[in-house]
Design a protein around this motif. Sequence first.
Motif, PDB file in Angstrom:
ATOM      1  N   GLU A 166      -5.307 -63.458  18.774  1.00  0.00           N
ATOM      2  CA  GLU A 166      -6.810 -63.645  18.555  1.00  0.00           C
ATOM      3  C   GLU A 166      -7.319 -62.557  19.423  1.00  0.00           C
ATOM      4  N   ALA A 167      -6.781 -62.458  20.872  1.00  0.00           N
ATOM      5  CA  ALA A 167      -7.309 -61.532  21.925  1.00  0.00           C
ATOM      6  C   ALA A 167      -7.231 -60.282  21.333  1.00  0.00           C
ATOM      7  N   VAL A 168      -6.013 -59.870  20.789  1.00  0.00           N
ATOM      8  CA  VAL A 168      -5.491 -58.590  20.472  1.00  0.00           C
ATOM      9  C   VAL A 168      -6.620 -58.036  19.440  1.00  0.00           C
ATOM     10  N   LEU A 169      -6.965 -58.866  18.462  1.00  0.00           N
ATOM     11  CA  LEU A 169      -7.750 -58.520  17.241  1.00  0.00           C
ATOM     12  C   LEU A 169      -8.951 -58.244  17.770  1.00  0.00           C
ATOM     13  N   LEU A 170      -9.655 -59.079  18.686  1.00  0.00           N
ATOM     14  CA  LEU A 170     -11.110 -58.958  19.247  1.00  0.00           C
ATOM     15  C   LEU A 170     -10.881 -57.400  20.127  1.00  0.00           C
ATOM     16  N   ALA A 171     -10.029 -57.094  21.051  1.00  0.00           N
ATOM     17  CA  ALA A 171      -9.969 -56.129  21.709  1.00  0.00           C
ATOM     18  C   ALA A 171      -9.763 -54.821  20.843  1.00  0.00           C
ATOM     19  N   TYR A 172      -9.012 -54.880  19.772  1.00  0.00           N
ATOM     20  CA  TYR A 172      -8.667 -53.522  18.744  1.00  0.00           C
ATOM     21  C   TYR A 172     -10.081 -53.281  18.402  1.00  0.00           C
ATOM     22  N   LEU A 173     -10.829 -54.279  17.584  1.00  0.00           N
ATOM     23  CA  LEU A 173     -12.149 -54.080  16.800  1.00  0.00           C
ATOM     24  C   LEU A 173     -13.145 -53.678  17.797  1.00  0.00           C
ATOM     25  N   GLN A 174     -13.166 -54.252  19.123  1.00  0.00           N
ATOM     26  CA  GLN A 174     -14.078 -53.312  19.941  1.00  0.00           C
ATOM     27  C   GLN A 174     -13.866 -52.096  20.419  1.00  0.00           C
ATOM     28  N   ASN A 175     -12.502 -51.715  20.554  1.00  0.00           N
ATOM     29  CA  ASN A 175     -12.163 -50.550  20.633  1.00  0.00           C
ATOM     30  C   ASN A 175     -12.487 -49.369  19.748  1.00  0.00           C
ATOM     31  N   PHE A 176     -12.210 -49.922  18.334  1.00  0.00           N
ATOM     32  CA  PHE A 176     -12.545 -49.018  17.365  1.00  0.00           C
ATOM     33  C   PHE A 176     -14.107 -48.802  17.260  1.00  0.00           C
ATOM     34  N   ALA A 177     -14.797 -49.976  17.474  1.00  0.00           N
ATOM     35  CA  ALA A 177     -16.345 -49.693  17.371  1.00  0.00           C
ATOM     36  C   ALA A 177     -16.912 -48.903  18.731  1.00  0.00           C
ATOM     37  N   ALA A 178     -16.144 -48.937  19.946  1.00  0.00           N
ATOM     38  CA  ALA A 178     -16.643 -48.229  20.793  1.00  0.00           C
ATOM     39  C   ALA A 178     -16.481 -46.913  20.772  1.00  0.00           C
ATOM     40  N   ASN A 179     -15.309 -46.454  20.036  1.00  0.00           N
ATOM     41  CA  ASN A 179     -14.880 -45.185  19.997  1.00  0.00           C
ATOM     42  C   ASN A 179     -16.048 -44.424  19.099  1.00  0.00           C
ATOM     43  N   LEU A 180     -16.271 -45.011  17.854  1.00  0.00           N
ATOM     44  CA  LEU A 180     -17.370 -44.610  17.067  1.00  0.00           C
ATOM     45  C   LEU A 180     -18.661 -44.457  17.421  1.00  0.00           C
ATOM     46  N   ALA A 181     -19.065 -45.663  18.206  1.00  0.00           N
ATOM     47  CA  ALA A 181     -20.347 -45.675  18.950  1.00  0.00           C
ATOM     48  C   ALA A 181     -20.638 -44.419  19.913  1.00  0.00           C
ATOM     49  N   THR A 182     -19.621 -44.142  20.754  1.00  0.00           N
ATOM     50  CA  THR A 182     -19.595 -42.973  21.598  1.00  0.00           C
ATOM     51  C   THR A 182     -19.854 -41.689  20.817  1.00  0.00           C
ATOM     52  N   ILE A 183     -19.143 -41.545  19.627  1.00  0.00           N
ATOM     53  CA  ILE A 183     -19.401 -40.437  19.042  1.00  0.00           C
ATOM     54  C   ILE A 183     -20.750 -40.365  18.470  1.00  0.00           C
ATOM     55  N   ALA A 184     -21.238 -41.337  18.193  1.00  0.00           N
ATOM     56  CA  ALA A 184     -22.665 -41.528  17.581  1.00  0.00           C
ATOM     57  C   ALA A 184     -23.694 -40.973  18.858  1.00  0.00           C
ATOM     58  N   VAL A 185     -23.343 -41.330  20.112  1.00  0.00           N
ATOM     59  CA  VAL A 185     -23.953 -41.145  21.043  1.00  0.00           C
ATOM     60  C   VAL A 185     -24.129 -39.512  21.224  1.00  0.00           C
ATOM     61  N   ARG A 186     -23.138 -39.113  21.233  1.00  0.00           N
ATOM     62  CA  ARG A 186     -23.053 -37.524  21.255  1.00  0.00           C
ATOM     63  C   ARG A 186     -23.488 -36.811  20.136  1.00  0.00           C
TER      64      ARG A 186
END
Length: 222
Positions: free
Chosen positions: A143-163
């Motif tokens: 359960e925790a791995v899935l949440l962290a994986y998806l959060q990391n996936f989203a955070a990486n793309l959000a960081t790219i959008a910021v830049r």
Amino acid sequence: MAIRIEQPMDAQIFLTLARWLSPAFPTGGFAFSHGLEAEAAAGRVRDAETARDWLAAVLEHGAGRNDAILLAASWRAANAQEREELADLALALAPGAERARESAAQGAAFAATLERTGEADLPPWPLPVAVGAAARGAGLPLEAVLLAYLQNFAANLATIAVRHVPLGQSAGQGILAGLAPLIARVAAEALRSCPDDLGGCALASDMASLEHETMTTRIFRS
């Protein structure tokens, strides 16, 4: 449906999970935009609202959802042969060469780092398959791995959008905060899933990844 993690996590398990699924873990995720570079260049993703909608679609209907299902299946797999089959399936699901390299290269980097740290010895499987196998071996709760994986996936793309859209840092964090319920729902659905549930309909991001392959000027590898 929200995930409820019933048992408190051991500190070492929590710290391992936070480290493996942090943007700082050297998978090379910063080099891949998942087609977002092409979307920004074309003006289709141009502000916080369009960036949020694009990322939500990828999470709910595209690679976010499929990666979570593959990760869960890898975590549950009985042996390496089952994971090899999942690895082949993960690459077959990629809509183009760049997206296949995105998953394969990050998975290979993830496995290589764990080998160098002495934490796991894994083949260079695509990222969700490698993470699922490593997490099961380390006793990390799915359960925790899935949440962290998806959060990391989203955070990486959000960081790219910021830049590259570009957005302000606060706007990027606002996107991630707004996506938290969706991330929890996608993770909860993946927790109940099997490989038969794989599939998606994120055509805009898939087409953008193909468009990215022919862009004259590119910063990212996908």
